[in-house]
Design an enzyme around this catalytic site. Structure first.
Site, PDB file in Angstrom:
ATOM      1  N   ALA A  45      40.772  55.679  76.449  1.00 37.98           N
ATOM      2  CA  ALA A  45      41.417  56.527  75.442  1.00 37.98           C
ATOM      3  C   ALA A  45      42.915  56.667  75.706  1.00 37.98           C
ATOM      4  CB  ALA A  45      40.763  57.900  75.424  1.00 37.98           C
TER       5      ALA A  45
ATOM      6  N   ALA B 191      34.281  55.205  75.832  1.00 38.96           N
ATOM      7  CA  ALA B 191      32.829  55.073  76.017  1.00 38.96           C
ATOM      8  C   ALA B 191      32.285  55.914  77.169  1.00 38.96           C
ATOM      9  CB  ALA B 191      32.481  53.595  76.248  1.00 38.96           C
TER      10      ALA B 191
ATOM     11  N   THR C 240      41.329  38.988  76.079  1.00 33.27           N
ATOM     12  CA  THR C 240      39.934  38.612  75.831  1.00 33.27           C
ATOM     13  C   THR C 240      39.077  39.867  75.735  1.00 33.27           C
ATOM     14  OG1 THR C 240      40.327  36.606  77.068  1.00 33.27           O
ATOM     15  CG2 THR C 240      38.017  37.240  76.759  1.00 33.27           C
TER      16      THR C 240
ATOM     17  N   CYS D 258      44.971  73.988  88.077  1.00 32.53           N
ATOM     18  CA  CYS D 258      46.217  73.651  88.761  1.00 32.53           C
ATOM     19  C   CYS D 258      46.303  72.135  88.782  1.00 32.53           C
ATOM     20  CB  CYS D 258      46.193  74.119  90.210  1.00 32.53           C
ATOM     21  SG  CYS D 258      45.545  75.758  90.407  1.00 32.53           S
TER      22      CYS D 258
HETATM   23  N1  7TS Z   1      41.617  62.451  75.843  1.00 37.75           N
HETATM   24  C1  7TS Z   1      40.841  63.502  76.183  1.00 37.75           C
HETATM   25  C2  7TS Z   1      40.673  64.641  75.225  1.00 37.75           C
HETATM   26  C3  7TS Z   1      40.188  63.518  77.416  1.00 37.75           C
HETATM   27  O1  7TS Z   1      39.406  64.548  77.724  1.00 37.75           O
HETATM   28  C4  7TS Z   1      40.382  62.433  78.316  1.00 37.75           C
HETATM   29  C5  7TS Z   1      39.797  62.464  79.699  1.00 37.75           C
HETATM   30  C6  7TS Z   1      41.183  61.352  77.902  1.00 37.75           C
HETATM   31  C7  7TS Z   1      41.788  61.406  76.668  1.00 37.75           C
HETATM   32  C8  7TS Z   1      41.380  60.130  78.748  1.00 37.75           C
HETATM   33  O2  7TS Z   1      40.287  59.278  78.621  1.00 37.75           O
HETATM   34  P1  7TS Z   1      40.233  57.844  79.345  1.00 37.75           P
HETATM   35  O3  7TS Z   1      39.276  57.027  78.540  1.00 37.75           O
HETATM   36  O4  7TS Z   1      41.591  57.260  79.274  1.00 37.75           O
HETATM   37  O5  7TS Z   1      39.743  58.065  80.706  1.00 37.75           O
HETATM   38  N2  7TS Z   1      39.553  63.782  80.174  1.00 37.75           N
HETATM   39  C9  7TS Z   1      39.217  64.193  81.416  1.00 37.75           C
HETATM   40  C10 7TS Z   1      38.878  65.504  81.749  1.00 37.75           C
HETATM   41  O6  7TS Z   1      38.784  66.455  80.974  1.00 37.75           O
HETATM   42  N3  7TS Z   1      38.621  65.577  83.082  1.00 37.75           N
HETATM   43  O7  7TS Z   1      38.789  64.353  83.589  1.00 37.75           O
HETATM   44  C11 7TS Z   1      39.154  63.486  82.587  1.00 37.75           C
END
Ligand code: 7TS
Length: 391
Positions: A72, A204, A241, A328
């Site tokens: 993400a 995912a 890829t 924190c």
């Molecule tokens: N966006 C949101 C709202 C998230 O909660 C997280 C990960 C990400 C993006 C990033 O996702 P990734 O696929 O790039 O890993 N959030 C958290 C959390 O709340 N505690 O550890 C990771």
């Protein structure tokens, strides 16, 4: 004693059915999907099925795009930096509207774009801790605003943002709307036929798929400058890829998550409510956002007189995994910007612990966790210098 995992907003267990579905694509059907020979072509059917599952899972239209990303963070960076390359850089639209409670990948990408000359405005939150349509209407300026980026559900509090209304305000104003739906998939219905968002990101590993793969939805007609240039994969919109086994896993994980929504809504919510009730039975505790719409799996609780981190360590020793909701930053004692933005006192910010459940959480685990939390609160308050008994 089996450990208990209550940190599902950080990541989730891979559903064994997902792992099984991925398996053939490592050592048997390992061809490059862009190759013309049978090793390449034989993976196409599995990829198509996985993509169909992603489209169905989020209600995407046939002509919309879903790019397979690595996470993400990548999807969110792509949208924000795309806004810079496609719009802001050229002017006159120079502004991104977002919230102070987005994941750091949104906040830090925005801070980076500010150094390039973008103007970033952090929208204020209402009394429920979210941005509503009225707030957005007051700040959006069709002549100046290039993009609005607001998450579907907050990862720390579980609070749901009214994304449908926000997307509609953007549509009326001719402004692009992006939503980070990472914490919404599999917890609440995510339907892009109802929510006119232009861009949406997901990952995912937050819905029982593998880590290292995610999706970026782009509505038909919206172009985004690629973040990764290279070959012609995904129509040249995201080179590299395709990670076939992980895409296959993500597709099935999406289908299972959407099929399991009713279960999440009833059973996971009931388990969450049971744990919440046990927490609130302890004196001087509170649950943030309790009265507002929230995803069914998350509790952000505050225990007066107890440092969140101390409780995490104490619970960990009892085999229970929770998180501070990043009260924190791990290296500094600065209060979490999410809590600051919500107007919470630093005492509340430092005494919060996040418990996040999944469809794999059992009633027995919740009872054990409830007892362990009660014992931990008693133990830590007995040695706390800032707790002098129930107020
Ligand atoms: N966006 C949101 C709202 C998230 O909660 C997280 C990960 C990400 C993006 C990033 O996702 P990734 O696929 O790039 O890993 N959030 C958290 C959390 O709340 N505690 O550890 C990771």
């Amino acid at each position: 004693m089996e450990r208990i995992y209550l940190d599902n907003n950080a990541t989730t267990i891979v559903d064994p059915r997902v792992r099984e579905a991925m398996d053939p694509f490592f050592c048997r059907q390992y061809g490059n999907p862009n190759s013309l020979h049978s090793f390449g072509t034989e993976v196409h059917e599995a990829m198509r099925l996985a993509m169909d599952r992603l489209y169905a899972g989020i209600g995407a239209g046939d002509e919309d795009d879903i790019l397979v990303t690595s996470c993400a963070c990548e999807g969110n960076n792509h949208v924000l930096k795309g806004a810079w390359f496609d719009l802001i850089r050229r002017g006159p639209k120079s502004e991104i509207l977002t919230t102070p409670v987005e994941h750091p990948c949104v906040r830090n990408a925005c801070a980076f774009l500010e150094t390039l000359g973008a103007r970033v405005t952090y929208l204020p939150l209402n009394a429920d801790g979210v941005v509503d349509a009225d707030i957005l209407r007051r700040h959006i300026d069709p002549a100046r605003t290039a993009l609005v980026s607001v998450m579907w559900a907050n990862n720390e509090t579980g609070l749901l943002f009214p994304v449908r209304e926000l997307a509609e305000v953007c549509r009326e104003s001719g402004v692009l709307f992006h939503t980070d739906a990472v914490q919404a998939i599999g917890k609440v219905p995510v339907d892009l036929a109802r929510v006119p968002a232009d861009f949406l990101t997901f990952s995912a590993h937050k819905f029982h798929g593998p880590k290292g793969v995610g999706g970026l939805y782009i509505r038909k007609g919206r172009a985004l400058t690629p973040l990764i240039h290279g070959g012609e994969q995904m129509g040249g919109k995201r080179a590299g890829t395709v990670n076939v086994p992980y895409l296959v896993g993500m597709g099935l994980a999406m289908e299972l998550a959407v099929d399991g929504l009713a279960f999440e809504e009833s059973r996971v919510r009931a388990l969450r409510d049971r744990l919440e009730e046990a927490i609130l039975a302890i004196p001087d505790t509170m649950v943030l956002g309790r009265g507002a719409p929230r995803v069914p799996n998350t509790i952000l609780a505050s225990f007066r007189g107890i440092e969140g981190e101390a409780m995490i360590w104490d619970l960990n020793a009892a085999g229970i995994a929770a998180s501070t909701g990043s009260a924190c930053a791990s290296e500094s004692l600065e209060a979490n910007p999410v809590f600051v933005a919500m107007g919470l006192s630093s005492e509340l910010a430092h005494t919060s612990v996040r418990f996040s459940l999944s469809r794999f959480t059992t009633a027995e685990e919740i009872e054990r966790a409830a007892a362990a939390i009660q014992a931990s609160v008693a133990r830590l308050r007995a040695i706390s210098s800032s707790y002098s008994g129930a107020r």
